[in-house]
Design an enzyme around this catalytic site. Structure first.
Site, short mmCIF file in Angstrom:
data_model
loop_
_atom_site.label_atom_id
_atom_site.label_comp_id
_atom_site.label_asym_id
_atom_site.label_seq_id
_atom_site.Cartn_x
_atom_site.Cartn_y
_atom_site.Cartn_z
CE LYS A 1 17.91 109.09 10.94
NZ LYS A 1 16.71 109.87 11.05
NE ARG A 2 23.60 109.02 14.33
CZ ARG A 2 24.40 109.87 14.97
NH1 ARG A 2 25.62 109.52 15.26
NH2 ARG A 2 23.97 111.06 15.31
#
Ligand code: GLU
Length: 499
Positions: free
Chosen positions: A253-254
């Site tokens: 998700k980064r």
């Protein structure tokens, strides 16, 4: 033999596209063999599991059309399908292994474990702890037992030699026992670990094929040994290649939106997203790009999965979605689907209280609330100009806010406010100024409805994606700057939580 496959998500966060991808291959394999596909909720980690996350998983799997034959909501002959409701049975299995000398009670404290690992490290050995490391003299065990000291149940594992796992895609995989520790089976609170519960349930639920992500390969020796200890047949194992970011790192998700809800909010068609997930490492015999779920199932062959890490590429997904939209929807269907997407009450109703007070006529609605129905906002850097904040500060606010939002586990407005206002205090920036760049990033203008409530409604991935793209527009930190900021952010966070 009836083929039975399963997906076993842990309800600890937002439903992940990786879960849908693995579910799809399990479902395809089951359907191809006229078998059954089971959904089991692995919620033994009680501190991290939430009912909201479980519901979101079920809803998003259904939205994608990944239907299950047995599961917590539909029932079935092997229920309950939620591990927290099965917890009493695991203890008996663990104690059976203790009685048979295949597992043991371990009274070692966290400190002792640390020392033992350090000692192994210092001796140049692998840090996996073995029974010979963990054993305490008999009288010590008795005195700790008599004092009611906390203990766990650990399985015994061979000290040396190797273990061979057969994988349907990879063939035999050899792993050294030296690297495998005496896995905890039952925690001190009496709850089973993933390994025990997973093996017991796969057996009791008569699972024949375990198709899961490759990150579980290293657990396979312990699982194989548990099957041997219990005297059960082990299901066939198939470890799928993990989805990757365009830079080949594990999809995270980064770097990329990973939540299924994001793709729903972006307005992708479930059929197209499923089609795209099917294309991850798998191809139709005629190599066609666009196909339905049924076409996939008819032509499915697990051996066509290729092991090169499949890249989850948003541009390619959008291209495929465009094909679906143009080729599969007539104007009537387009209109229906669009209404379902944008104007369904579930999404619309919570937005109304935010805008109603500011609207004089319906023609004001779209200019005010259009950002709730957009994806990436097309902004330019000027929109971020502010009377008292330098660009440098604005970039920092965006980056720190993004890190803060990435660490948020409960996406809900009070929590978001708490986290961001704590950060603004620690940065010594007035909350109003601090929120300014977020307003622009999220809604396109500084004079919009509450940015915190907007983020709560837009969801984590959409909100983070917009903050990320604002940061890219103004210039994300260089490597050197990033390191400095990272340190500063960590100390600000400490300051904010100490308050
Ligand atoms: N609960 C595990 C997960 O969250 C299941 C892994 C498996 O399929 O064995 O992915």
């Amino acid at each position: 033999m009836t083929v039975r496959t399963r997906i076993a998500p842990s309800p600890t966060g937002d439903p992940h596209v990786g879960t849908a991808y693995i579910a799809l291959f399990n479902l395809a394999f089951a359907r191809q063999h006229d078998g059954q596909f089971i959904l089991r909720i692995e919620d033994t980690d009680q501190t991290r599991s939430t009912p909201e996350s479980e519901q979101a998983i079920l809803d998003s799997m259904r939205w994608l059309g990944l239907e299950w034959d047995e599961g917590p909501d539909v029932g079935g002959p092997h229920g309950p399908y939620r591990q927290s409701e099965r917890k009493d049975c695991y203890k008996d299995y663990a104690m059976k292994l203790v009685e048979e000398g295949k597992a043991f009670l371990c009274y070692r404290t966290a400190e002792e474990l640390n020392d033992l690992r350090n000692a192994r490290r210092a001796a140049g050995k692998h840090t996996a702890l073995k029974q010979s490391d963990l054993e305490l003299p008999g009288e010590e065990v008795e005195s700790r037992m008599a004092a009611g000291a906390p203990h766990v149940v650990r399985m015994k594992v061979p000290e040396e030699g190797s273990c061979v796992i057969d994988d349907m895609l990879r063939g035999p995989i050899e792993m050294d026992w030296a690297q495998v520790d005496c896995q905890i089976l039952l925690k001190s609170d009496g709850m089973p670990t993933y390994h025990l519960a997973n093996v017991v349930d796969d057996h009791l639920m008569e699972i024949t094929h375990v198709i899961r992500g490759e990150e579980w390969i290293s657990s396979a020796p312990k699982h194989r040994l548990l099957y041997e200890y219990f005297g059960w047949d082990m299901p066939k194992l198939c470890h799928m290649p993990l989805l990757r970011n365009p830079d080949k790192s594990k999809l995270s998700k980064r770097k990329n939106p990973t939540g299924i809800i994001y793709y729903q909010r972006m307005g992708y068609l479930p059929e197209a997203l499923l089609n795209y997930l099917a294309r991850m490492g798998w191809s139709m015999p005629d190599e066609s790009e666009k196909f339905t779920r049924e076409q996939m199932f008819e032509n499915f062959d697990i051996h066509r999965v290729s092991l090169g890490g499949p890249i989850f590429d948003l541009e390619k997904l959008s291209w495929l979605n465009g094909l679906w939209i143009r080729e599969e929807l007539d104007p009537q269907a387009f209109s229906e689907k669009f209404k379902q997407w944008a104007l369904n009450e579930e999404y619309l109703l919570p937005i109304i209280p935010l805008i109603q007070q500011r609207v004089e006529k319906f023609s004001d609605v779209v200019p005010l609330a259009g950002f709730f129905m957009s994806g990436d906002l097309d902004l330019d850097a000027q929109a971020f100009e502010h009377k008292s904040l330098e660009t440098e500060q604005i970039r920092k606010i965006l980056q720190y806010a993004l890190w803060q939002l990435e660490s948020e586990r409960h996406w809900e407005k009070d929590r978001l406010f708490q986290g961001l206002s704590g950060l603004s205090k620690a940065m010594e920036i007035k909350i109003r100024d601090f929120l300014f760049p977020l307003f622009v990033a999220i809604s396109g203008t500084a004079s919009s409805v509450s940015v915190i409530e907007s983020m709560a409604l837009l969801g984590p991935d959409m909100s983070r994606a917009r903050v990320r793209s604002a940061l890219n527009l103004l210039g994300s930190p260089s490597k050197k700057e990033g390191k400095r900021w990272d340190k500063e952010f960590a100390s600000l966070q400490r300051a904010a939580t100490a308050e």
